[in-house]
Design an enzyme around this catalytic site. Structure first.
Site, PDB file in Angstrom:
ATOM      1  N   TYR A  75      -1.355  -0.959  10.633  1.00 42.93           N
ATOM      2  CA  TYR A  75      -1.470  -1.162   9.179  1.00 42.93           C
ATOM      3  C   TYR A  75      -0.207  -0.657   8.483  1.00 42.93           C
ATOM      4  O   TYR A  75       0.383  -1.352   7.646  1.00 42.93           O
ATOM      5  CB  TYR A  75      -2.715  -0.422   8.676  1.00 42.93           C
ATOM      6  CG  TYR A  75      -3.073  -0.667   7.228  1.00 42.93           C
ATOM      7  CD1 TYR A  75      -3.807  -1.778   6.845  1.00 42.93           C
ATOM      8  CD2 TYR A  75      -2.696   0.240   6.238  1.00 42.93           C
ATOM      9  CE1 TYR A  75      -4.155  -1.989   5.505  1.00 42.93           C
ATOM     10  CE2 TYR A  75      -3.035   0.044   4.904  1.00 42.93           C
ATOM     11  CZ  TYR A  75      -3.761  -1.080   4.541  1.00 42.93           C
ATOM     12  OH  TYR A  75      -4.095  -1.277   3.220  1.00 42.93           O
ATOM     13  N   SER A 117       0.873  -1.178   0.000  1.00 49.42           N
ATOM     14  CA  SER A 117       0.000   0.000   0.000  1.00 49.42           C
ATOM     15  C   SER A 117       0.906   1.223   0.000  1.00 49.42           C
ATOM     16  O   SER A 117       2.102   1.130   0.305  1.00 49.42           O
ATOM     17  CB  SER A 117      -0.828  -0.037   1.290  1.00 49.42           C
ATOM     18  OG  SER A 117      -1.427   1.215   1.546  1.00 49.42           O
TER      19      SER A 117
HETATM   20  N1  LIG Z   1      -8.760  -0.517  -1.037  1.00 52.64           N
HETATM   21  C1  LIG Z   1      -7.696   0.299  -0.902  1.00 52.64           C
HETATM   22  O1  LIG Z   1      -7.828   1.533  -0.929  1.00 52.64           O
HETATM   23  C2  LIG Z   1      -6.327  -0.305  -0.742  1.00 52.64           C
HETATM   24  C3  LIG Z   1      -5.215   0.536  -0.877  1.00 52.64           C
HETATM   25  C4  LIG Z   1      -3.921   0.009  -0.732  1.00 52.64           C
HETATM   26  C5  LIG Z   1      -3.776  -1.346  -0.470  1.00 52.64           C
HETATM   27  N2  LIG Z   1      -4.863  -2.159  -0.347  1.00 52.64           N
HETATM   28  C6  LIG Z   1      -4.627  -3.575  -0.056  1.00 52.64           C
HETATM   29  O2  LIG Z   1      -5.232  -4.353  -1.073  1.00 52.64           O
HETATM   30  C7  LIG Z   1      -5.603  -5.625  -0.533  1.00 52.64           C
HETATM   31  C8  LIG Z   1      -7.054  -5.902  -0.896  1.00 52.64           C
HETATM   32  O3  LIG Z   1      -7.878  -4.884  -0.344  1.00 52.64           O
HETATM   33  P1  LIG Z   1      -9.385  -4.597  -0.827  1.00 52.64           P
HETATM   34  O4  LIG Z   1      -9.518  -3.146  -0.972  1.00 52.64           O
HETATM   35  O5  LIG Z   1      -9.749  -5.480  -1.948  1.00 52.64           O
HETATM   36  O6  LIG Z   1     -10.171  -5.021   0.536  1.00 52.64           O
HETATM   37  P2  LIG Z   1     -11.440  -5.925   0.786  1.00 52.64           P
HETATM   38  O7  LIG Z   1     -11.723  -5.847   2.242  1.00 52.64           O
HETATM   39  O8  LIG Z   1     -12.544  -5.548  -0.146  1.00 52.64           O
HETATM   40  O9  LIG Z   1     -10.947  -7.393   0.397  1.00 52.64           O
HETATM   41  C9  LIG Z   1      -9.989  -8.069   1.178  1.00 52.64           C
HETATM   42  C10 LIG Z   1     -10.205  -9.579   1.066  1.00 52.64           C
HETATM   43  O10 LIG Z   1      -9.220 -10.226   1.909  1.00 52.64           O
HETATM   44  C11 LIG Z   1      -9.868 -11.255   2.643  1.00 52.64           C
HETATM   45  N3  LIG Z   1      -9.153 -11.533   3.899  1.00 52.64           N
HETATM   46  C12 LIG Z   1      -9.043 -10.728   4.974  1.00 52.64           C
HETATM   47  N4  LIG Z   1      -8.390 -11.353   5.974  1.00 52.64           N
HETATM   48  C13 LIG Z   1      -8.063 -12.574   5.508  1.00 52.64           C
HETATM   49  C14 LIG Z   1      -7.380 -13.684   6.071  1.00 52.64           C
HETATM   50  N5  LIG Z   1      -6.937 -13.675   7.343  1.00 52.64           N
HETATM   51  N6  LIG Z   1      -7.190 -14.784   5.321  1.00 52.64           N
HETATM   52  C15 LIG Z   1      -7.659 -14.837   4.039  1.00 52.64           C
HETATM   53  N7  LIG Z   1      -8.348 -13.820   3.461  1.00 52.64           N
HETATM   54  C16 LIG Z   1      -8.539 -12.700   4.189  1.00 52.64           C
HETATM   55  C17 LIG Z   1     -11.266 -10.712   2.905  1.00 52.64           C
HETATM   56  O11 LIG Z   1     -12.200 -11.726   3.245  1.00 52.64           O
HETATM   57  C18 LIG Z   1     -11.589  -9.991   1.597  1.00 52.64           C
HETATM   58  O12 LIG Z   1     -12.235 -10.833   0.686  1.00 52.64           O
HETATM   59  C19 LIG Z   1      -5.334  -5.531   0.970  1.00 52.64           C
HETATM   60  O13 LIG Z   1      -4.103  -6.143   1.275  1.00 52.64           O
HETATM   61  C20 LIG Z   1      -5.264  -4.034   1.217  1.00 52.64           C
HETATM   62  O14 LIG Z   1      -4.503  -3.725   2.351  1.00 52.64           O
HETATM   63  C21 LIG Z   1      -6.130  -1.676  -0.487  1.00 52.64           C
END
Ligand SMILES: NC(=O)c1ccc[n+]([C@@H]2O[C@H](COP(=O)([O-])OP(=O)(O)OC[C@H]3O[C@@H](n4cnc5c(N)ncnc54)[C@H](O)[C@@H]3O)[C@@H](O)[C@H]2O)c1
Length: 276
Positions: A170, A157
């Site tokens: 985080y 991120s």
């Molecule tokens: N959305 C943003 O703005 C953003 C920005 C930078 C980085 N990210 C990163 O991108 C990745 C995906 O985020 P997203 O926005 O799709 O979020 P989201 O919450 O929509 O999806 C995350 C998925 O990870 C799964 N998950 C969570 N904990 C878990 C575990 N212990 N074991 C297996 N699966 C697990 C959840 O069930 C969910 O389906 C994350 O690592 C997040 O930190 C997101």
């Protein structure tokens, strides 16, 4: 033009929704067969619903429509045995592994300054967002090293590059993931297994992929639900939030054969956020 992941097998964690689903569908369209992993259940302490089994099933259906063979597994990346078993299952089914997208992550517990973070909240955040990725690498690396090929993408991120107030756990986990990327890149470079980090900025919660992390980050920062996108937008030099498809396109480039000598790199997809 040929499909860029034709004949390749990729494991994606956190595949039930959001960025994980966007990657899965894009990869399937490019010809990949997929092992889609997700906790597919809620996690006590996280404070918002995680991806569910129906959502994981829906991602699989979307990928199958693109022609990909798909295996799904409910796996908590905190559980080393479940992780090993899922990877063994994928190897059994598909015979080899070409890629891993370490995408599973949580945005909460957060919302307090560093000294107010509870022991259990700190441990949970690091266990999922950092150690989970390490466990997945442990599970896939032996097969990749043996074949002398593979590509691992760790979804960090912009919080892996700069600080964010009230997000100490985080930010620490995501910085750790950048460190893990560089360490693993060196360990596996002689074996032609590449390891790179992807640093998305604020990603729009696209209803098509059912992502909800930006809203949850907003909640932790006590931003009103209907205004959080506008508030995040104010910080974006391009006056645009990142789309899940943008992240999937970058993950595709890092996973496929178009980046054969790219390893240990940290690729931002942040509409200019960290350039300020
Ligand atoms: N959305 C943003 O703005 C953003 C920005 C930078 C980085 N990210 C990163 O991108 C990745 C995906 O985020 P997203 O926005 O799709 O979020 P989201 O919450 O929509 O999806 C995350 C998925 O990870 C799964 N998950 C969570 N904990 C878990 C575990 N212990 N074991 C297996 N699966 C697990 C959840 O069930 C969910 O389906 C994350 O690592 C997040 O930190 C997101």
């Amino acid at each position: 033009m040929g499909r860029s992941l034709e004949g390749k097998v990729v494991v994606i964690t956190g595949a039930a929704r959001g960025i994980g689903r966007a990657c899965a569908v894009r990869f399937a369209r490019e010809g990949a067969d997929l092992a889609l992993l997700d906790i597919a259940a809620d996690l006590p302490g996280v404070g918002y619903p995680l991806g569910g089994p129906e959502q994981l099933g829906h991602t699989a259906t979307l990928c199958e429509r693109e022609g990909g063979a798909v295996l799904t597994a409910a796996v908590d990346v905190r559980d080393p045995r479940a992780v090993q078993a899922a990877v063994a299952g994928a190897l059994d089914r598909f015979g080899s592994l070409d890629g891993l997208v370490n995408n599973a992550g949580i945005a909460a517990p957060a919302g307090v300054p560093v000294h107010e973070i509870a022991e259990s909240d700190w441990a949970l955040m690091l266990d999922v967002n950092l150690s989970g990725a390490w466990r997945m690498i442990k599970a896939v690396a032996p097969a990749m090293v043996e074949r002398g090929a593979g590509s691992i993408v760790n979804v960090s991120s912009t919080a892996g590059l700069v600080g964010y107030r009230d997000f100490g756990g985080y930010v620490t986990a995501k910085h750790g993931l950048v460190g893990l990327t560089k360490a693993a890149a060196l360990d596996y470079a002689p074996h032609r297994v590449r390891v790179n980090a992807l640093c998305p900025g604020s990603v729009r919660d696209d209803p098509l992929v059912e992502g909800r992390m930006l809203r949850e980050i907003g909640h932790a920062l006590r931003l009103p639900d209907d205004e959080h996108e506008q508030l995040f937008l104010r910080d974006q030099p391009m006056n645009a939030l990142v789309e899940p498809a943008d992240v999937a396109a970058a993950a595709l480039w890092l996973t496929g054969d178009a980046s054969p000598r790219v390893t240990g790199t940290v690729l931002t997809v942040d509409a200019g956020f960290t350039s300020r």
